[in-house]
Write an enzyme that holds these catalytic residues in place. Structure first.
Site, PDB file in Angstrom:
ATOM      1  N   HIS A   1       1.146  -1.119  -0.243  1.00 38.47           N
ATOM      2  CA  HIS A   1      -0.162  -0.041   0.212  1.00 38.47           C
ATOM      3  C   HIS A   1       1.176   1.180   0.540  1.00 38.47           C
ATOM      4  O   HIS A   1       2.581   1.202   0.487  1.00 38.47           O
ATOM      5  CB  HIS A   1      -0.806   0.309   1.290  1.00 38.47           C
ATOM      6  N   CYS A   2       0.436   2.378  -0.476  1.00 37.51           N
ATOM      7  CA  CYS A   2       0.710   3.816  -0.195  1.00 37.51           C
ATOM      8  C   CYS A   2       0.099   4.122   0.546  1.00 37.51           C
ATOM      9  O   CYS A   2      -0.418   4.124   1.432  1.00 37.51           O
ATOM     10  CB  CYS A   2       1.429   3.607  -1.973  1.00 37.51           C
ATOM     11  N   VAL A   3       0.444   5.903   0.316  1.00 33.77           N
ATOM     12  CA  VAL A   3      -0.335   6.941   1.405  1.00 33.77           C
ATOM     13  C   VAL A   3      -2.052   6.439   1.209  1.00 33.77           C
ATOM     14  O   VAL A   3      -2.698   6.949   2.251  1.00 33.77           O
ATOM     15  CB  VAL A   3      -0.105   8.342   1.070  1.00 33.77           C
TER      16      VAL A   3
END
Length: 469
Positions: A26-28
């Protein structure tokens, strides 16, 4: 029990189950999947999950927009699925198996320039600030540097940073290539230094030089010319080093590889760079920048700008837009600025303005506002993916509205010769990359590209949604 376990269970089911997940991270704001069989993902069902704000596929990754709670969602998903998470780099590497050859090439190019962008942005801001100090005449008072020793000193000092970023850019490029390709990074740094060493004649001094120093090998002489600020020669040299190192690692015994692999990789790479690749790369780089600059300053510049402004956003969808970084830097090196980058900044604003139109049409829809409002802010600050994938492509017509607004802005920008000192922070903060006397023009065009996509989106949206009722 985690907050998102039910939604995570539904997502696992609709992406095709555990066996269809090659990797996940996942990212932000987004879950990032590499799916073994992308066609098994049930997109409509996924987008109906309460925690999901939208989906899109980019660079071989299936991405699910969650929002600020993505880390909590990710933890629940990993617990429910039993799939071990991986790093972003791991996901990117695996995702390339879902990409074509051109997409892989563009992804590699993007990953080479991405680590350099923060420095390039700072460099652009420094150039802009120095132009205020030494290039703007303030009425009868004159230039700031001529009337204040303090600011003259600041102006002189800031060039220490500016020179490091732009003149010595080849060092960053060769390092980034070695880092990206998994070879010895210090060799990449050393190679870059040999392209800009103080022993070499500065590239900018060659035209007016009466004599050029050279290495004399008896049977041949090689000119000692540096490649300050050159992009293409550094890229060619960097890839040469990478493939030489890989070649020698395969055939040299590991017991002596630490000695002979760096020796047989670096020395020939430096020699080839100065004898062959440097002159060729310089010619290619100059040719590319001349073609682009000619297109942006010729009698056909309005047509060129309109086409580029219209199609830039679709280029972002393919990843091909990353090639503009190299072209921008070559333009800055050859012409002292770039007419290309301002059009990119306005394209970012256009995407945000189209989302603003959707927000206006659907205001009060709290569920959609969780995506639209952050997307507007993000696009106006230069990051357009949430706007494009989360809203504009979902409805289609806002994306077209943004393309139209971007095209109009590009025509005005090029028509008035709006040139940035370098690439900078995209979107509205982009004004910092221009000389202060060009700020009014930047903001005038920014206002156009805020109004046009908004009006088109709202007008067409009312028509479409009115007919649907």
């Amino acid at each position: 029990m985690g907050k998102y376990q039910n939604d995570a269970r539904d997502l696992l089911k609709h992406v095709g189950g555990k066996d269809n997940i090659g990797a996940v991270t996942h990212c932000v704001t987004r879950m990032r999947f590499v799916l073994n069989h992308p066609d098994q993902a049930e997109i409509e069902a996924i987008e109906k999950i309460p925690a999901v704000k939208g989906t899109f596929t980019q660079a071989g990754q299936f991405q699910v927009i969650i929002g600020n709670d993505v880390d909590l969602f990710y933890n629940d998903f990993v617990e429910i699925s039993g799939v071990e998470g991986t790093t972003k780099e791991g996901v990117k590497t695996l995702a390339k198996t879902n990409q074509g050859k051109v997409q892989q090439l563009m992804s590699n190019l993007a990953e080479i320039f991405a680590p350099l962008i923060p420095a390039l942005i700072i460099g652009g801001l420094i150039l802009g600030f120095r132009n205020i100090l030494e290039g703007v005449t303030w009425g009868e008072w004159g230039k700031i540097v001529d009337n204040s020793q303090f600011w003259a000193g600041i102006n002189h000092f800031l060039w220490l940073i500016g020179e490091a970023i732009f003149q010595f850019l080849p060092v960053g490029i060769t390092w980034s290539i070695s880092r990206k390709m998994g070879t010895t990074q210090i060799l990449g740094i050393v190679l870059g230094i040999t392209l800009v060493s103080p022993q070499l004649m500065n590239a900018y001094e060659v035209a007016g030089a009466t004599a050029i120093p050279f290495w004399d090998f008896g049977f041949a002489q090689v000119q000692m010319i540096g490649y300050q600020a050159q992009v293409i020669p550094a890229m060619l040299a960097g890839f040469t080093l990478v493939y030489l190192e890989r070649f020698w690692k395969k055939i040299i015994p590991s017991a002596v590889s630490m000695i002979f692999v760096p020796l047989f990789a670096l020395v020939p790479a430096v020699l080839i760079a100065h004898v062959v690749l440097g002159p060729i790369g310089w010619t290619i780089g100059s040719w590319i920048s001349n073609v682009v600059y000619s297109g942006l300053t010729s009698s056909f510049r309005i047509l060129f700008a309109g086409i580029f402004g219209f199609f830039y956003a679709p280029l972002v969808l393919t990843g091909l837009h990353h090639m503009s970084n190299a072209i921008d830097m070559q333009l800055v090196n050859d012409f002292g600025g770039t007419l290309l980058w301002p059009m990119i900044a306005f394209s970012n604003i256009a995407q945000g303005s189209a989302v603003l139109g959707i927000w206006w049409l659907h205001r009060g829809n709290t569920e959609e506002e969780q995506v639209s409002i952050p997307s507007i802010i993000s696009a106006y600050l230069g990051v357009t993916e949430p706007a494009m994938f989360g809203i504009n492509l979902k409805y289609n017509y806002p994306f077209i509205a943004a393309m139209i607004g971007s095209s109009i802005a590009a025509v005005i920008s090029v028509g008035f010769g709006l040139m940035a000192n370098s690439i900078g922070v995209g979107g509205l903060p982009g004004f910092l990359s221009f000389n202060i006397d060009r700020w009014p023009l930047f903001f005038m065009i920014a206002l156009v590209v805020i109004i046009v996509p908004f009006v088109i989106t709202v007008a067409y949206g009312r028509k479409v949604e009115g007919n649907a009722k």
